[in-house]
Scaffold this motif. Structure first.
Motif, PDB file in Angstrom:
ATOM      1  N   LEU A   1       0.841  -1.209   0.000  1.00  0.00           N
ATOM      2  CA  LEU A   1       0.000   0.000   0.000  1.00  0.00           C
ATOM      3  C   LEU A   1       0.871   1.252   0.000  1.00  0.00           C
ATOM      4  O   LEU A   1       1.961   1.270   0.534  1.00  0.00           O
ATOM      5  N   ASN A   2       0.348   2.311  -0.636  1.00  0.00           N
ATOM      6  CA  ASN A   2       1.046   3.593  -0.571  1.00  0.00           C
ATOM      7  C   ASN A   2       0.017   4.719  -0.448  1.00  0.00           C
ATOM      8  O   ASN A   2      -1.180   4.462  -0.380  1.00  0.00           O
ATOM      9  N   ASP A   3       0.475   5.955  -0.400  1.00  0.00           N
ATOM     10  CA  ASP A   3      -0.420   7.079  -0.127  1.00  0.00           C
ATOM     11  C   ASP A   3      -1.502   7.259  -1.193  1.00  0.00           C
ATOM     12  O   ASP A   3      -2.631   7.628  -0.884  1.00  0.00           O
TER      13      ASP A   3
ATOM     14  N   ALA B   1     -10.018  13.387   5.069  1.00  0.00           N
ATOM     15  CA  ALA B   1      -9.363  12.358   4.256  1.00  0.00           C
ATOM     16  C   ALA B   1      -7.852  12.497   4.329  1.00  0.00           C
ATOM     17  O   ALA B   1      -7.132  11.511   4.528  1.00  0.00           O
ATOM     18  N   ASP B   2      -7.362  13.736   4.215  1.00  0.00           N
ATOM     19  CA  ASP B   2      -5.910  13.951   4.280  1.00  0.00           C
ATOM     20  C   ASP B   2      -5.346  13.471   5.605  1.00  0.00           C
ATOM     21  O   ASP B   2      -4.288  12.842   5.661  1.00  0.00           O
ATOM     22  N   THR B   3      -6.078  13.797   6.712  1.00  0.00           N
ATOM     23  CA  THR B   3      -5.606  13.369   8.030  1.00  0.00           C
ATOM     24  C   THR B   3      -5.529  11.849   8.098  1.00  0.00           C
ATOM     25  O   THR B   3      -4.534  11.284   8.557  1.00  0.00           O
ATOM     26  N   MET B   4      -6.588  11.179   7.622  1.00  0.00           N
ATOM     27  CA  MET B   4      -6.612   9.723   7.686  1.00  0.00           C
ATOM     28  C   MET B   4      -5.487   9.121   6.847  1.00  0.00           C
ATOM     29  O   MET B   4      -4.853   8.145   7.258  1.00  0.00           O
ATOM     30  N   VAL B   5      -5.241   9.722   5.669  1.00  0.00           N
ATOM     31  CA  VAL B   5      -4.152   9.221   4.824  1.00  0.00           C
ATOM     32  C   VAL B   5      -2.829   9.367   5.561  1.00  0.00           C
ATOM     33  O   VAL B   5      -2.003   8.443   5.588  1.00  0.00           O
TER      34      VAL B   5
ATOM     35  N   LYS C   1       1.331   5.832   7.971  1.00  0.00           N
ATOM     36  CA  LYS C   1       2.450   5.447   8.843  1.00  0.00           C
ATOM     37  C   LYS C   1       2.492   3.939   9.063  1.00  0.00           C
ATOM     38  O   LYS C   1       3.487   3.387   9.484  1.00  0.00           O
ATOM     39  N   PHE C   2       1.363   3.254   8.833  1.00  0.00           N
ATOM     40  CA  PHE C   2       1.272   1.831   9.169  1.00  0.00           C
ATOM     41  C   PHE C   2       1.430   0.916   7.964  1.00  0.00           C
ATOM     42  O   PHE C   2       1.347  -0.284   8.083  1.00  0.00           O
ATOM     43  N   VAL C   3       1.576   1.499   6.775  1.00  0.00           N
ATOM     44  CA  VAL C   3       1.670   0.669   5.576  1.00  0.00           C
ATOM     45  C   VAL C   3       2.994   0.953   4.868  1.00  0.00           C
ATOM     46  O   VAL C   3       3.776   1.787   5.322  1.00  0.00           O
ATOM     47  N   GLY C   4       3.238   0.241   3.773  1.00  0.00           N
ATOM     48  CA  GLY C   4       4.495   0.408   3.060  1.00  0.00           C
ATOM     49  C   GLY C   4       5.639   0.001   3.974  1.00  0.00           C
ATOM     50  O   GLY C   4       5.591  -1.037   4.629  1.00  0.00           O
ATOM     51  N   ASP C   5       6.655   0.859   4.063  1.00  0.00           N
ATOM     52  CA  ASP C   5       7.775   0.547   4.949  1.00  0.00           C
ATOM     53  C   ASP C   5       7.349   0.574   6.411  1.00  0.00           C
ATOM     54  O   ASP C   5       8.019   0.023   7.275  1.00  0.00           O
TER      55      ASP C   5
ATOM     56  N   PHE D   1       6.102  -2.569   9.650  1.00  0.00           N
ATOM     57  CA  PHE D   1       6.635  -3.103  10.903  1.00  0.00           C
ATOM     58  C   PHE D   1       5.949  -2.491  12.121  1.00  0.00           C
ATOM     59  O   PHE D   1       5.848  -3.114  13.169  1.00  0.00           O
ATOM     60  N   LEU D   2       5.484  -1.258  11.943  1.00  0.00           N
ATOM     61  CA  LEU D   2       4.753  -0.598  13.026  1.00  0.00           C
ATOM     62  C   LEU D   2       3.456  -1.360  13.306  1.00  0.00           C
ATOM     63  O   LEU D   2       3.094  -1.617  14.456  1.00  0.00           O
ATOM     64  N   THR D   3       2.753  -1.728  12.246  1.00  0.00           N
ATOM     65  CA  THR D   3       1.533  -2.513  12.401  1.00  0.00           C
ATOM     66  C   THR D   3       1.842  -3.850  13.066  1.00  0.00           C
ATOM     67  O   THR D   3       1.156  -4.276  13.996  1.00  0.00           O
ATOM     68  N   LEU D   4       2.917  -4.490  12.580  1.00  0.00           N
ATOM     69  CA  LEU D   4       3.301  -5.789  13.123  1.00  0.00           C
ATOM     70  C   LEU D   4       3.566  -5.671  14.627  1.00  0.00           C
ATOM     71  O   LEU D   4       3.084  -6.483  15.428  1.00  0.00           O
TER      72      LEU D   4
END
Ligand SMILES: Nc1ncnc2c1ncn2[C@@H]1O[C@H](COP(=O)(O)OP(=O)(O)O)[C@@H](O)[C@H]1O
Ligand SMILES: [Mg+2]
Lengths: 254, 378
Positions: free
Chosen positions: B300-302, B317-321, B326-330, B333-336
């Protein structure tokens, strides 16, 4: 002094913990097939003495000889493989395993030795060991609890199971550290009966016990330990009449 | 067969085999039914099953198992370069080399237990990583990674008169291992790895490992030398890791040092704990879930997120993006990490404990006999 019947000889053993002289000049001879009781007030050094015998602690000086073999310097598992098993003051059991497995494990140690890579055999196919373990549990009156987790047993049952874990190895020398502590009167009596039964089979035992009823119904010989020294030993009747023993037990310990 | 395995074990094994072999079918609706991802499911499943033999059964938490995975990959690629492009010799070679490597490292690390053991394994693995990255460049080709070239000697293939046209790729008896063939090849090894782990767990040896985890002191006073038991478990799990590393090299013949990094070691710990430490099936499920979500979230990306949140008013929408980005792409690991924290706090036995709790709820509802209420073992 060399008595051919002596199977365990604790010779001039000292044990110091820093400044504390926990065992001082202990000389103890246990005869084959006899039950030797060690009594004494709390903190006298009784458990420490057993720890030195089974290799949990190294003595500061002196040595322990079992049937001609010097035990001092050997690893606990080697000492067990020579035929010495111990029931601990606080039960040492496999709390996460079933009661049956707790008793099967020592039987496997006896049969397979200190290491065996038998990983393609199924434990379920060990029917001989399993039957032996079940007989042993029957003997200590715990067969009905064989599938329970050992950790969920009552304190008294844990001790009985630990006793079964030792007995299944048919040790030549059994060390018991307060085997009836925490048991009800009824369980204590059952345990005494069990220990008398093993005595009839000729197993040598060293037993630490507070309960004088237990001591006098089992022991052939008694040693009295106080502040790390043996202050008296002899037959139960001799020890009972000894004034020094009365003094140690009535609190006049100086 | 009955005296080899109990009925329950046999059922579990049959069920597991069926689930694995039909994965291309039942994973298709989740968008995960393609060979490349399925292969990774198999490979990391093997890694986790092996890791569990050490951590789950024996109770020794290694933070350095990626080293054996990496060694397996390098060994396999060297076999492709020097001997033959056939996968089987590469796998055998990799398993043997990683086993020997585990024997040395395990011998040293097992002089301590608990946290000191974990730190020692971490230290050795980081040393291996750094060696692979720089000092041992002639063997590992350092930063670039070890890869196959047209001029590799491949002595065995040369003797047999087999030559390749174009980029060399591993094969099995001349058959290519790309696509679903590669998946079924890896699946065969996962099934075999699971079978062996099941046999080990149900053997007297496996019982000794569990007993070491439960009470090492009692083991010693019961007459067992615990060191060779723990070392055997360490070497076996190292060989599993080497097998997994070799399979990764089979599907993608490029071995890089990053496979040995501490994050890779940490990942297999997470897989095992997430699925359920000490259970047979849990670590495999943990590996599958982590690889599945890694695949989705790291892609996933922006732009994709912006499309997803586009139903919200612009500012929101911008805030949610910004937040979800922060939790997707690189940031995967934060999500993990977050998922891991939640599992450890609320479900310390992992997913398998969750399954047991739910099964228990159903059993209670359908009326229980007093016998089932006493605490059963395992
Ligand atoms: N490992 C140890 N380190 C330091 N002191 C110890 C240790 N084990 C026992 N002691 C001390 O040695 C003395 C004897 O203890 P112990 O043998 O357990 O007595 P008993 O079993 O006769 O009640 C006590 O003062 C105890 O605090
Ligand atoms: Mg004591």
């Amino acid at each position: 002094m060399t008595n051919p019947n002596v199977v365990l000889h604790v010779a001039d053993v000292h044990k110091r913990f820093g400044g504390l002289h926990a065992l001082a000049d202990i000389d103890l001879q246990v005869e084959e097939g006899k039950t030797h009781a060690i009594i004494g007030p709390n903190g006298a050094g009784k458990s420490t003495l057993l720890n030195v015998i089974i290799g949990k602690l190294a003595p500061s000086s002196g040595q322990v000889v079992f049937d001609g073999a010097v035990l001092t310097g050997r690893k606990p598992f080697q000492i067990n493989q020579l035929g010495i098993a111990r029931v601990f003051q606080t039960p040492e059991i496999f709390a996460d395993l079933s009661v049956l497995h707790n008793v099967m494990i020592p039987a496997l140690a006896k049969r397979d030795g200190m290491f065996k890579l038998n990983m393609l055999r199924a434990l379920d196919s060990e029917t001989g060991i399993r039957a032996e373990a079940e007989d042993m549990l029957e003997d200590v009156g715990m067969l009905a609890r064989r599938d329970m987790l050992a950790g969920s047993l009552s304190r008294g049952d844990k001790r009985r199971m630990e006793l079964a874990m030792c007995l299944i190895q048919h040790p030549r020398l059994l060390l018991l550290d307060e085997p009836t502590a925490g048991m009800s009167r009824h369980d204590t009596n059952t345990t005494i009966e069990l220990l008398q039964k093993i005595k009839a089979r000729g197993m040598t035992k060293v037993i630490i016990e507070h309960d004088m009823h237990v001591v006098f119904s089992l022991a052939d010989k008694i040693s009295v330990l106080a502040q790390g020294r043996i202050i008296a030993d002899g037959s139960p009747d001799e020890v009972r009449g000894n004034p020094k023993v009365q003094e140690a037990y009535l609190g006049g310990t100086h | 067969m009955t005296n080899l395995m109990s009925r329950n074990d046999l059922l579990l094994f049959a069920g597991f085999t069926l689930v694995v072999l039909t994965m291309p079918i039942w994973l298709a609706p989740f968008g995960a039914g393609y060979p490349d991802l399925l292969q990774r499911f198999m490979i990391f499943g093997i890694f986790a099953v092996g890791f569990n033999i050490l951590f789950g059964l024996t109770g020794y938490l290694s933070f350095g198992h990626a080293a054996f995975f990496g060694v397996g990959s390098y060994a396999a690629v060297w076999s492709f370069k020097l001997l033959t492009l056939d996968a089987i010799p590469a796998i055998l070679f990799a398993v043997i080399i990683s086993g020997l490597f585990a024997l040395v490292i395990g011998y040293l690390c097992l002089r301590r237990s608990g946290i000191y053991f974990s730190i020692l394994t971490l230290a050795f693995a980081q040393m291996s990583y750094n060696l692979a990255y720089s000092v041992l460049t002639p063997i590992t080709n350092g930063e670039t990674g070890l890869q196959l070239t047209l001029n590799d000697p491949r002595s065995l293939d040369a003797v047999l008169g087999q030559s390749v046209a174009g980029q060399p790729v591993p094969n099995l008896l001349g058959q290519p291992l790309s696509g679903y063939a590669g998946f079924y090849f890896c699946a065969g090894f996962l099934i075999l790895a699971f079978f062996l782990a099941q046999r080990i767990a149900g053997s007297p040896f496996g019982m000794m490992l569990k007993a070491i985890k439960s009470n090492q002191t009692r083991m010693q006073f019961t007459g067992f030398n615990t060191r060779p038991y723990a070392l055997s478990a360490f070497v076996i799990s190292g060989m599993y890791a080497g097998l997994a590393g070799a399979l990764l090299a089979v599907t993608d013949p490029l071995a890089g040092a990053e496979r040995m990094q501490w994050t890779a070691s940490g990942e297999v710990v997470l897989m095992t704990i997430l699925g359920g430490v000490g259970t047979l099936i849990g670590p495999v499920i943990g590996a599958w879930l982590i690889k599945y979500f890694e695949n989705i979230l790291s892609a996933l990306n922006d732009q994709i997120l912006a499309r997803f949140w586009s139903f919200l008013p612009d500012g929101a929408a911008d805030t949610m993006v910004a937040i979800t980005g922060k939790f997707v792409g690189d940031g995967w690991f934060l999500t993990l990490g977050l998922v891991f924290v939640i599992v450890v706090i609320f479900l310390p036995g992992g997913i398998m404990e969750g399954v047991r709790r739910i099964a228990g709820m159903f059993r209670r509802r359908s009326g229980s006999s007093p016998a089932t209420r006493t605490q059963p073992a395992e």
